[in-house]
Design an enzyme around this catalytic site. Structure first.
Site, PDB file in Angstrom:
ATOM      1  N   ARG A  89      -0.882  -8.480  13.521  1.00 26.77           N
ATOM      2  CA  ARG A  89      -1.396  -7.464  12.585  1.00 26.77           C
ATOM      3  C   ARG A  89      -2.263  -8.104  11.505  1.00 26.77           C
ATOM      4  O   ARG A  89      -3.264  -7.523  11.075  1.00 26.77           O
ATOM      5  CB  ARG A  89      -0.232  -6.667  11.985  1.00 26.77           C
ATOM      6  CG  ARG A  89       0.322  -5.666  12.993  1.00 26.77           C
ATOM      7  CD  ARG A  89       1.711  -5.167  12.631  1.00 26.77           C
ATOM      8  NE  ARG A  89       1.747  -4.556  11.331  1.00 26.77           N
ATOM      9  CZ  ARG A  89       2.792  -4.632  10.501  1.00 26.77           C
ATOM     10  NH1 ARG A  89       3.869  -5.318  10.850  1.00 26.77           N
ATOM     11  NH2 ARG A  89       2.757  -4.040   9.354  1.00 26.77           N
ATOM     12  N   ARG A 127      10.724  -3.445   9.835  1.00 24.94           N
ATOM     13  CA  ARG A 127      10.310  -2.335  10.688  1.00 24.94           C
ATOM     14  C   ARG A 127      10.153  -2.853  12.110  1.00 24.94           C
ATOM     15  O   ARG A 127      10.105  -4.059  12.327  1.00 24.94           O
ATOM     16  CB  ARG A 127       8.962  -1.828  10.151  1.00 24.94           C
ATOM     17  CG  ARG A 127       8.784  -0.343  10.188  1.00 24.94           C
ATOM     18  CD  ARG A 127       7.619   0.057   9.320  1.00 24.94           C
ATOM     19  NE  ARG A 127       6.340  -0.471   9.809  1.00 24.94           N
ATOM     20  CZ  ARG A 127       5.190  -0.368   9.141  1.00 24.94           C
ATOM     21  NH1 ARG A 127       5.164   0.219   7.964  1.00 24.94           N
ATOM     22  NH2 ARG A 127       4.078  -0.857   9.650  1.00 24.94           N
ATOM     23  N   ARG A 154      11.362  -6.446   5.326  1.00 26.65           N
ATOM     24  CA  ARG A 154      11.300  -4.993   5.516  1.00 26.65           C
ATOM     25  C   ARG A 154      11.921  -4.606   6.850  1.00 26.65           C
ATOM     26  O   ARG A 154      12.630  -3.600   6.937  1.00 26.65           O
ATOM     27  CB  ARG A 154       9.831  -4.532   5.444  1.00 26.65           C
ATOM     28  CG  ARG A 154       9.662  -3.045   5.583  1.00 26.65           C
ATOM     29  CD  ARG A 154       8.244  -2.616   5.325  1.00 26.65           C
ATOM     30  NE  ARG A 154       7.334  -3.054   6.377  1.00 26.65           N
ATOM     31  CZ  ARG A 154       6.033  -2.796   6.395  1.00 26.65           C
ATOM     32  NH1 ARG A 154       5.482  -2.137   5.407  1.00 26.65           N
ATOM     33  NH2 ARG A 154       5.269  -3.209   7.392  1.00 26.65           N
ATOM     34  N   ARG A 178      -9.593   1.891   8.291  1.00 23.27           N
ATOM     35  CA  ARG A 178      -9.259   0.503   8.595  1.00 23.27           C
ATOM     36  C   ARG A 178     -10.388  -0.201   9.335  1.00 23.27           C
ATOM     37  O   ARG A 178     -10.267  -1.382   9.630  1.00 23.27           O
ATOM     38  CB  ARG A 178      -8.022   0.482   9.493  1.00 23.27           C
ATOM     39  CG  ARG A 178      -6.733   0.010   8.803  1.00 23.27           C
ATOM     40  CD  ARG A 178      -5.651   0.119   9.851  1.00 23.27           C
ATOM     41  NE  ARG A 178      -4.442  -0.592   9.635  1.00 23.27           N
ATOM     42  CZ  ARG A 178      -3.333  -0.092   9.107  1.00 23.27           C
ATOM     43  NH1 ARG A 178      -3.324   1.111   8.592  1.00 23.27           N
ATOM     44  NH2 ARG A 178      -2.238  -0.811   9.072  1.00 23.27           N
ATOM     45  N   LYS A 199       0.819  -1.215   0.000  1.00 25.99           N
ATOM     46  CA  LYS A 199       0.000   0.000   0.000  1.00 25.99           C
ATOM     47  C   LYS A 199       0.852   1.263   0.000  1.00 25.99           C
ATOM     48  O   LYS A 199       0.618   2.168  -0.777  1.00 25.99           O
ATOM     49  CB  LYS A 199      -0.896   0.065   1.243  1.00 25.99           C
ATOM     50  CG  LYS A 199      -2.014  -0.937   1.287  1.00 25.99           C
ATOM     51  CD  LYS A 199      -2.986  -0.629   2.438  1.00 25.99           C
ATOM     52  CE  LYS A 199      -2.373  -0.689   3.821  1.00 25.99           C
ATOM     53  NZ  LYS A 199      -1.974  -2.040   4.252  1.00 25.99           N
TER      54      LYS A 199
HETATM   55  P1  AMP Z   1       0.747   0.927   8.603  1.00 28.78           P
HETATM   56  O1  AMP Z   1       1.959   1.744   8.338  1.00 28.78           O
HETATM   57  O2  AMP Z   1      -0.440   1.352   7.776  1.00 28.78           O
HETATM   58  O3  AMP Z   1       1.007  -0.550   8.506  1.00 28.78           O
HETATM   59  O4  AMP Z   1       0.318   1.201  10.116  1.00 28.78           O
HETATM   60  C1  AMP Z   1       1.178   0.871  11.187  1.00 28.78           C
HETATM   61  C2  AMP Z   1       0.399   0.866  12.485  1.00 28.78           C
HETATM   62  O5  AMP Z   1      -0.163   2.169  12.726  1.00 28.78           O
HETATM   63  C3  AMP Z   1      -0.771  -0.080  12.533  1.00 28.78           C
HETATM   64  O6  AMP Z   1      -0.394  -1.410  12.879  1.00 28.78           O
HETATM   65  C4  AMP Z   1      -1.652   0.576  13.611  1.00 28.78           C
HETATM   66  O7  AMP Z   1      -1.114   0.344  14.897  1.00 28.78           O
HETATM   67  C5  AMP Z   1      -1.453   2.052  13.326  1.00 28.78           C
HETATM   68  N1  AMP Z   1      -2.455   2.568  12.337  1.00 28.78           N
HETATM   69  C6  AMP Z   1      -2.194   3.078  11.109  1.00 28.78           C
HETATM   70  N2  AMP Z   1      -3.317   3.440  10.499  1.00 28.78           N
HETATM   71  C7  AMP Z   1      -4.335   3.159  11.351  1.00 28.78           C
HETATM   72  C8  AMP Z   1      -5.743   3.285  11.293  1.00 28.78           C
HETATM   73  N3  AMP Z   1      -6.369   3.782  10.221  1.00 28.78           N
HETATM   74  N4  AMP Z   1      -6.460   2.875  12.382  1.00 28.78           N
HETATM   75  C9  AMP Z   1      -5.861   2.372  13.474  1.00 28.78           C
HETATM   76  N5  AMP Z   1      -4.536   2.206  13.586  1.00 28.78           N
HETATM   77  C10 AMP Z   1      -3.769   2.595  12.543  1.00 28.78           C
END
Ligand code: AMP
Length: 206
Positions: free
Chosen positions: A153, A142, A140, A101, A26
């Site tokens: 996740r 992270r 990756r 989400r 994404k």
């Molecule tokens: P991402 O970079 O999109 O994988 O997001 C990393 C982490 O940020 C996720 O595992 C959540 O803990 C938090 N996060 C990001 N976007 C959201 C969202 N829309 N709602 C809730 N938590 C989020």
């Protein structure tokens, strides 16, 4: 946004939701798409990681969720997105990456956009087999890409985020475009652009 005779308004700003499990690409695709389409890119995950690195008030609030792979509470995420989308750089359109989400977030987004005279143009659903996802995430590296947190996740995705697809399909007229994301970055990007071009906007250049 639709015109009164039901046709899509081609002058409305593009609001694309990039949807998919962690590790489907994404973030990478959102960045390239935003650049090619000349619109903004908003990643809630990136915003949270920056806030955590800077130990801002928001950063301190979200740290434990992000680092354990849990979702940040809907109200907090939606409030941050609402504030961000007020900025003028989003007027010409945006690729939303990692938001919404949950169904509650999708409903909040509808309200936020409608207050701005905007609406979601399409949901791009990126699909990649789970073994490929796990392999990509482990590489990756992270902080939240540890095997146990990755597993969590993915569970959170299936339980809380995947139902959103059905919600969009059943409760809205927003097109959901599913794209096979199991290919190299450029190929996937071309697939997305040509889908946008044929299904939504003839002025999107692949
Ligand atoms: P991402 O970079 O999109 O994988 O997001 C990393 C982490 O940020 C996720 O595992 C959540 O803990 C938090 N996060 C990001 N976007 C959201 C969202 N829309 N709602 C809730 N938590 C989020």
């Amino acid at each position: 946004m639709e015109t009164t005779d039901g046709r899509r308004d081609h002058t409305a700003p593009l609001v694309l939701v990039l949807f998919g499990a962690p590790g489907v690409g994404k973030g990478t695709q959102a960045q390239i798409l935003a650049e090619k389409l000349g619109i903004a890119h908003l990643s809630t995950g990136d915003a949270f990681r920056t806030a955590i690195a800077n130990q801002t008030a928001v950063g301190k609030q979200v740290q434990r969720y992000v680092e354990s792979g849990a979702l940040v509470p809907d109200e907090l995420v939606s409030q941050i997105v609402a504030e961000e989308l007020q900025k003028p750089q989003y007027r010409s359109g945006v690729v939303l990456d990692g938001f919404p989400r949950t169904i509650a977030q999708a409903q909040a987004l509808e309200k936020i956009l409608s207050d701005l005279g905007m609406s979601v143009t399409a949901v791009i659903n990126l699909v990649v087999p789970e073994d490929v996802i796990i392999d990509r995430l482990v590489k990756r590296g992270r902080k939240d890409d540890r095997p146990d947190i990755i597993r969590h996740r993915l569970e959170v995705y299936h339980k809380e985020t995947a139902p959103l697809l059905q919600y969009y399909q059943e409760h809205s007229t927003i097109p959901v475009i599913t794209i096979d994301g199991n290919a190299d970055i450029e190929t996937v990007n071309q697939r997305i652009l040509s889908a946008i071009k044929s299904r939504i906007r003839s002025d999107a250049q692949p």
